[in-house]
Design a protein around this motif. Structure first.
Motif, mmCIF file in Angstrom:
data_model
loop_
_atom_site.group_PDB
_atom_site.id
_atom_site.type_symbol
_atom_site.label_atom_id
_atom_site.label_comp_id
_atom_site.label_asym_id
_atom_site.label_seq_id
_atom_site.Cartn_x
_atom_site.Cartn_y
_atom_site.Cartn_z
ATOM 1 N N ARG A 33 0.823 -1.211 0.000
ATOM 2 C CA ARG A 33 0.000 0.000 0.000
ATOM 3 C C ARG A 33 0.857 1.260 0.000
ATOM 4 O O ARG A 33 0.406 2.332 -0.329
ATOM 5 N N LEU A 34 2.088 1.109 0.436
ATOM 6 C CA LEU A 34 2.947 2.279 0.546
ATOM 7 C C LEU A 34 4.349 1.927 0.070
ATOM 8 O O LEU A 34 4.879 0.866 0.421
ATOM 9 N N SER A 134 -1.961 5.800 -8.081
ATOM 10 C CA SER A 134 -0.848 6.154 -7.198
ATOM 11 C C SER A 134 -0.814 7.651 -6.926
ATOM 12 O O SER A 134 -1.280 8.453 -7.726
ATOM 13 N N CYS A 163 1.670 9.535 10.667
ATOM 14 C CA CYS A 163 1.418 8.413 9.747
ATOM 15 C C CYS A 163 -0.010 7.896 9.916
ATOM 16 O O CYS A 163 -0.713 7.641 8.931
ATOM 17 N N GLN A 166 -2.482 10.099 8.371
ATOM 18 C CA GLN A 166 -2.436 9.963 6.921
ATOM 19 C C GLN A 166 -3.124 8.674 6.474
ATOM 20 O O GLN A 166 -3.800 8.637 5.434
ATOM 21 N N LYS A 167 -2.963 7.626 7.286
ATOM 22 C CA LYS A 167 -3.509 6.315 6.895
ATOM 23 C C LYS A 167 -5.028 6.387 6.704
ATOM 24 O O LYS A 167 -5.583 5.698 5.836
ATOM 25 N N LYS A 169 -6.611 8.538 5.328
ATOM 26 C CA LYS A 169 -6.968 9.141 4.035
ATOM 27 C C LYS A 169 -6.684 8.216 2.850
ATOM 28 O O LYS A 169 -6.910 8.583 1.709
ATOM 29 N N LEU A 170 -6.145 7.040 3.134
ATOM 30 C CA LEU A 170 -5.754 6.151 2.029
ATOM 31 C C LEU A 170 -6.990 5.555 1.354
ATOM 32 O O LEU A 170 -7.795 4.879 1.982
ATOM 33 N N GLU A 171 -7.119 5.843 0.071
ATOM 34 C CA GLU A 171 -8.254 5.312 -0.701
ATOM 35 C C GLU A 171 -7.966 3.849 -1.040
ATOM 36 O O GLU A 171 -6.825 3.517 -1.352
ATOM 37 N N CYS A 174 -5.291 2.515 -3.870
ATOM 38 C CA CYS A 174 -4.253 3.512 -4.190
ATOM 39 C C CYS A 174 -2.927 3.122 -3.513
ATOM 40 O O CYS A 174 -2.922 2.658 -2.376
ATOM 41 N N TRP A 176 0.580 4.642 -2.272
ATOM 42 C CA TRP A 176 1.291 5.882 -2.030
ATOM 43 C C TRP A 176 2.791 5.703 -2.260
ATOM 44 O O TRP A 176 3.346 4.647 -1.917
ATOM 45 N N PHE A 209 2.680 3.331 10.200
ATOM 46 C CA PHE A 209 1.402 2.939 9.570
ATOM 47 C C PHE A 209 0.863 1.612 10.120
ATOM 48 O O PHE A 209 -0.079 1.057 9.562
#
Ligand code: ADP
Ligand code: ASP
Ligand code: MG
Length: 446
Positions: A33-34, A134, A163, A166-167, A169-171, A174, A176, A209
């Motif tokens: 994911r990242l 991405s 972190c 931010q996590k 907001k992860l669609e 996607c 990152w 994360f």
């Protein structure tokens, strides 16, 4: 649910074809994911050269960096706005080089950050072109550090809270892409974690994360019994313990940054190291409980060691000598690696990564002057540290006997054994380091 952070090192993102191979790895593993990327191979070295170069050389180096990035852009028809975004970053870099310098260390970290800032942008575009949704994240908004430019220490709690925020907001779907190596201090100034620091960034971000897995993709299929560039008979190790891997990294195996495993250990994150050039070749799993714990796991070489021998000028057993010596070294931020003592003298090696930053001498002149008030100091350079890493090494006489029988034709300058059961190490001349590694590897691990 699994959440994997994948880190791709400089050679893995060196050019367009290498980036494509990384994209394929991501395509085949939906748990990624990242992504944390290093600068394209050769870029950080050139930026570091700029920091100490003169005018004409700066232009030449900037052109070379531009050419590395442009070749990626040109390999695939990137849209004009993307080309413009990259040109803007290059322009910003050019302006930064010409800026009057107030604080050289802070200026240098900002300069070095351009490598990862450019590569992460390029990498994210390559993912998009390959059908992977991405976006880029600015690592400086995630990884918070102190202001020790050139070797900044992370503030793990603040990093974690950024972190986790931010996590949210992860669609779904996607991936990152963020930068390794760089972070920022409380004032928002860019900092770096030290050369090779992207592994450490990846582990800190994985911990931040709450990732389940950390994959470190490099140019070799895992951790080997010794550096495969030095010894062609080195073999990949299928699994090893956190402490073995940490010792190996500390004692010079460039494959991992020495600090990188600590956040993974503390957060129970599984670590895998593999080759982005051959993802199916397997690699090394690093875990708390590997199924095997051999006496000797690997041997490592660390070059460019400095040996400082401090002879006491006062009487034998003078009390407080060691305390005084270490107080001075601590005050000048000199990081000591190995120590051996006799009645009237003490020999120590200095840790280049920990001690030298921002172009200062390893042992600053002022520290030397203070030491010379009560001792005679000898400094030897041009040495290499050979380390034998394993389990129960101090307890097994057989290993030290075999090692010293093997190197009895070489001048061994200092030996350290016993403080840790995981290593036995000694110093030899730089010129002999590689041949000592080959012979020790053949006799002990061959
Ligand atoms: P990256 O750019 O992916 O971070 P590095 O160059 O920092 O890669 O680290 C990979 C290199 O580490 C390998 O090419 C290899 O030469 C070197 N290396 C040193 N010791 C070892 C070891 N024990 N096992 C594997 N690689 C090692
Ligand atoms: N780009 C940085 C370096 O070359 C960090 C890294 O690659 O790990 O040191
Ligand atoms: Mg590296």
């Amino acid at each position: 649910m699994s959440f994997t952070v994948a880190k791709f090192g400089g050679t893995s993102v060196a050019d367009y074809r290498s980036m494509l191979r990384c994209a394929e790895i991501i395509q085949n593993d939906s748990s990624i994911r990242l992504v944390v990327v290093s600068a394209c191979a050769g870029v950080t070295n050139r930026l570091a050269d700029i920091a100490i170069a003169r005018d004409k050389k700066v232009d030449f180096l900037l052109d070379e960096i531009g050419a590395i990035h442009s070749s990626i852009v040109e390999s695939f028809a990137f849209s004009e706005d993307k080309q413009r975004a990259l040109s803007q970053l290059h322009e910003e870099l050019g302006c930064h080089c010409g800026k009057p310098i107030e604080d050289w260390a802070a200026w240098r970290d900002e300069l070095l950050s351009f490598g990862e800032r450019c590569s992460s942008l390029l990498f994210s575009w390559v993912l998009e072109q390959n059908g992977i949704v991405s976006d880029t994240l600015d690592a400086r908004q995630l990884l918070k550090t102190n202001s020790d430019f050139g070797r900044a220490q992370p503030d793990e709690l603040t990093t974690k809270s950024h972190c986790l925020e931010q996590k949210q907001k992860l669609e779904p779907g996607c991936v990152w892409v963020t930068q390794g190596f760089i972070g920022s201090n409380n004032q928002g100034q860019t900092t770096t974690l030290g050369r090779g620091g992207s592994d450490y960034s990846a582990a800190l971000i994985a911990a931040g994360f709450n990732a389940t897995d950390l994959q470190i993709w490099t140019d070799v299929a895992g951790i080997y019994t010794t550096d495969p560039r030095i010894c062609s008979s080195a073999r990949a190790i299928a699994e090893m313990s956190f402490s073995e891997a940490a010792e190996l990294a500390t004692f010079g195996a460039k494959i991992l940054h020495p600090s990188s495993l600590a956040p993974a250990i503390q957060n129970d994150i599984r670590v895998f190291i593999g080759s982005s050039k051959d993802a199916l070749a397997g690699g090394t799993y690093v875990s708390a409980s590997p199924t095997t714990r051999p006496d000797v796991r690997a041997v490592a070489l660390r070059r460019n060691q400095t040996l400082v021998t401090v002879h006491s000028l006062s009487m034998l057993h003078a009390s407080g000598f060691l305390a005084r010596l270490f107080e001075i070294l601590a005050r000048y931020n000199v990081s000591v690696d190995l120590v051996t003592t006799s009645e009237v003298s003490i020999a120590l090696t200095l840790d280049e990564g920990g001690s030298v930053a921002n172009g200062e001498a390893l042992l600053p002149a002022a520290a030397l002057e203070e030491l010379e008030q009560f001792s005679r100091v000898e400094i030897e350079t041009g040495l290499s540290l050979v380390a034998i890493i394993g389990n129960g090494i101090g307890r097994d006489a057989h290993i030290s006997q075999l090692t010293f029988n093997t190197v009895n034709n070489y001048a061994v300058r200092l030996i350290c054994q016993g403080a840790s059961e995981h290593n036995l190490c000694f110093l030899v001349d730089d010129a002999q380091g590689e041949s000592v590694i080959r012979i020790v590897h053949e006799k002990i691990l061959g």
